[in-house]
Design a protein around this motif. Structure first.
Motif, PDB file in Angstrom:
ATOM      1  N   ARG A  25      -6.552   2.269  -1.492  1.00  0.00           N
ATOM      2  CA  ARG A  25      -5.558   2.087  -0.440  1.00  0.00           C
ATOM      3  C   ARG A  25      -6.307   2.359   0.851  1.00  0.00           C
ATOM      4  O   ARG A  25      -6.858   3.443   1.036  1.00  0.00           O
ATOM      5  CB  ARG A  25      -4.398   3.064  -0.602  1.00  0.00           C
ATOM      6  CG  ARG A  25      -3.533   2.790  -1.790  1.00  0.00           C
ATOM      7  CD  ARG A  25      -2.434   3.824  -1.875  1.00  0.00           C
ATOM      8  NE  ARG A  25      -1.575   3.582  -3.019  1.00  0.00           N
ATOM      9  CZ  ARG A  25      -0.830   4.506  -3.581  1.00  0.00           C
ATOM     10  NH1 ARG A  25      -0.817   5.739  -3.106  1.00  0.00           N
ATOM     11  NH2 ARG A  25      -0.075   4.224  -4.618  1.00  0.00           N
ATOM     12  N   VAL A  26      -6.320   1.387   1.743  1.00  0.00           N
ATOM     13  CA  VAL A  26      -7.154   1.455   2.946  1.00  0.00           C
ATOM     14  C   VAL A  26      -6.279   1.299   4.193  1.00  0.00           C
ATOM     15  O   VAL A  26      -5.398   0.436   4.241  1.00  0.00           O
ATOM     16  CB  VAL A  26      -8.231   0.340   2.915  1.00  0.00           C
ATOM     17  CG1 VAL A  26      -9.118   0.408   4.151  1.00  0.00           C
ATOM     18  CG2 VAL A  26      -9.071   0.428   1.645  1.00  0.00           C
ATOM     19  N   TYR A  27      -6.561   2.148   5.188  1.00  0.00           N
ATOM     20  CA  TYR A  27      -5.856   2.117   6.468  1.00  0.00           C
ATOM     21  C   TYR A  27      -6.890   2.119   7.586  1.00  0.00           C
ATOM     22  O   TYR A  27      -7.826   2.925   7.564  1.00  0.00           O
ATOM     23  CB  TYR A  27      -4.977   3.355   6.649  1.00  0.00           C
ATOM     24  CG  TYR A  27      -3.900   3.528   5.615  1.00  0.00           C
ATOM     25  CD1 TYR A  27      -2.600   3.107   5.867  1.00  0.00           C
ATOM     26  CD2 TYR A  27      -4.178   4.133   4.394  1.00  0.00           C
ATOM     27  CE1 TYR A  27      -1.595   3.288   4.924  1.00  0.00           C
ATOM     28  CE2 TYR A  27      -3.177   4.308   3.440  1.00  0.00           C
ATOM     29  CZ  TYR A  27      -1.897   3.886   3.712  1.00  0.00           C
ATOM     30  OH  TYR A  27      -0.910   4.069   2.775  1.00  0.00           O
ATOM     31  N   ASP A  28      -6.712   1.245   8.573  1.00  0.00           N
ATOM     32  CA  ASP A  28      -7.659   1.259   9.687  1.00  0.00           C
ATOM     33  C   ASP A  28      -7.392   2.481  10.568  1.00  0.00           C
ATOM     34  O   ASP A  28      -6.320   3.074  10.513  1.00  0.00           O
ATOM     35  CB  ASP A  28      -7.634  -0.058  10.454  1.00  0.00           C
ATOM     36  CG  ASP A  28      -6.419  -0.247  11.337  1.00  0.00           C
ATOM     37  OD1 ASP A  28      -6.182   0.598  12.218  1.00  0.00           O
ATOM     38  OD2 ASP A  28      -5.716  -1.251  11.160  1.00  0.00           O
ATOM     39  N   PRO A  29      -8.373   2.873  11.367  1.00  0.00           N
ATOM     40  CA  PRO A  29      -8.243   4.091  12.177  1.00  0.00           C
ATOM     41  C   PRO A  29      -7.061   4.074  13.140  1.00  0.00           C
ATOM     42  O   PRO A  29      -6.578   5.139  13.535  1.00  0.00           O
ATOM     43  CB  PRO A  29      -9.572   4.163  12.934  1.00  0.00           C
ATOM     44  CG  PRO A  29     -10.537   3.411  12.080  1.00  0.00           C
ATOM     45  CD  PRO A  29      -9.738   2.305  11.459  1.00  0.00           C
ATOM     46  N   LEU A  52       0.241  10.132  -0.856  1.00  0.00           N
ATOM     47  CA  LEU A  52       0.693   8.761  -1.055  1.00  0.00           C
ATOM     48  C   LEU A  52       1.387   8.554  -2.393  1.00  0.00           C
ATOM     49  O   LEU A  52       2.162   7.619  -2.550  1.00  0.00           O
ATOM     50  CB  LEU A  52      -0.486   7.790  -0.922  1.00  0.00           C
ATOM     51  CG  LEU A  52      -1.153   7.745   0.454  1.00  0.00           C
ATOM     52  CD1 LEU A  52      -2.324   6.776   0.441  1.00  0.00           C
ATOM     53  CD2 LEU A  52      -0.154   7.374   1.536  1.00  0.00           C
ATOM     54  N   GLU A  53       1.117   9.421  -3.358  1.00  0.00           N
ATOM     55  CA  GLU A  53       1.759   9.302  -4.664  1.00  0.00           C
ATOM     56  C   GLU A  53       3.181   9.867  -4.651  1.00  0.00           C
ATOM     57  O   GLU A  53       4.007   9.480  -5.460  1.00  0.00           O
ATOM     58  CB  GLU A  53       0.931  10.022  -5.735  1.00  0.00           C
ATOM     59  CG  GLU A  53      -0.418   9.378  -5.989  1.00  0.00           C
ATOM     60  CD  GLU A  53      -0.310   7.989  -6.588  1.00  0.00           C
ATOM     61  OE1 GLU A  53       0.439   7.824  -7.562  1.00  0.00           O
ATOM     62  OE2 GLU A  53      -0.965   7.071  -6.068  1.00  0.00           O
ATOM     63  N   ALA A  54       3.444  10.794  -3.741  1.00  0.00           N
ATOM     64  CA  ALA A  54       4.774  11.400  -3.622  1.00  0.00           C
ATOM     65  C   ALA A  54       5.080  11.602  -2.137  1.00  0.00           C
ATOM     66  O   ALA A  54       5.089  12.724  -1.632  1.00  0.00           O
ATOM     67  CB  ALA A  54       4.818  12.734  -4.369  1.00  0.00           C
ATOM     68  N   PRO A  55       5.301  10.510  -1.406  1.00  0.00           N
ATOM     69  CA  PRO A  55       5.488  10.630   0.037  1.00  0.00           C
ATOM     70  C   PRO A  55       6.752  11.414   0.404  1.00  0.00           C
ATOM     71  O   PRO A  55       7.798  11.217  -0.199  1.00  0.00           O
ATOM     72  CB  PRO A  55       5.591   9.178   0.519  1.00  0.00           C
ATOM     73  CG  PRO A  55       5.827   8.358  -0.689  1.00  0.00           C
ATOM     74  CD  PRO A  55       5.378   9.143  -1.883  1.00  0.00           C
ATOM     75  N   ASP A  56       6.604  12.317   1.354  1.00  0.00           N
ATOM     76  CA  ASP A  56       7.721  13.107   1.861  1.00  0.00           C
ATOM     77  C   ASP A  56       8.050  12.583   3.261  1.00  0.00           C
ATOM     78  O   ASP A  56       7.503  13.059   4.258  1.00  0.00           O
ATOM     79  CB  ASP A  56       7.342  14.589   1.906  1.00  0.00           C
ATOM     80  CG  ASP A  56       8.466  15.482   2.383  1.00  0.00           C
ATOM     81  OD1 ASP A  56       9.504  14.952   2.858  1.00  0.00           O
ATOM     82  OD2 ASP A  56       8.306  16.715   2.285  1.00  0.00           O
ATOM     83  N   LEU A  57       8.915  11.581   3.317  1.00  0.00           N
ATOM     84  CA  LEU A  57       9.222  10.941   4.598  1.00  0.00           C
ATOM     85  C   LEU A  57      10.064  11.828   5.510  1.00  0.00           C
ATOM     86  O   LEU A  57      10.111  11.598   6.712  1.00  0.00           O
ATOM     87  CB  LEU A  57       9.893   9.593   4.367  1.00  0.00           C
ATOM     88  CG  LEU A  57       9.009   8.561   3.653  1.00  0.00           C
ATOM     89  CD1 LEU A  57       9.770   7.263   3.447  1.00  0.00           C
ATOM     90  CD2 LEU A  57       7.725   8.317   4.425  1.00  0.00           C
TER      91      LEU A  57
END
Length: 100
Positions: A25-29, A52-57
């Motif tokens: 899983r890739v995110y740009d800066p 990311l496996e258990a996101p706490d929004l």
């Protein structure tokens, strides 16, 4: 499989998959504010506080705004990640060999 939590490296990295599979899983800066990094000079300052496996929004609401690219890297494939690009890596549940 094994998982490296969301983080960035301070150097360019080339992943070459020899056998097995890895999911990136890739995110740009530019997504950094949505990923809630630990503060600068914190011992984990190259890692994100989000899971990311258990996101706490409720705790990390901007995570829902983050734009992710997913890559499945298989035998004979390579992935170049520039310095400071956020990534999480999950080894698929079989034997895997990667050179980076």
């Amino acid at each position: 499989g094994a998982r490296s939590i969301l983080h960035f490296d301070q150097y360019d990295n080339l992943f070459v998959q020899i056998s097995g599979w890895k999911r990136f899983r890739v995110y740009d800066p530019q997504q950094t504010r949505c990923l809630y990094p630990f503060p600068i000079h914190h011992p984990l300052d190259t890692r994100a506080q989000v899971d990311l496996e258990a996101p706490d929004l409720a705790a990390f609401p901007r995570l829902s705004e983050a734009v992710c690219s997913e890559v499945l890297l298989g035998p004979g494939q390579a992935l170049f990640l520039p310095a400071y690009w956020w990534h999480e890596v999950v080894t698929e549940p079989h034997d895997s060999l990667t050179v980076s």
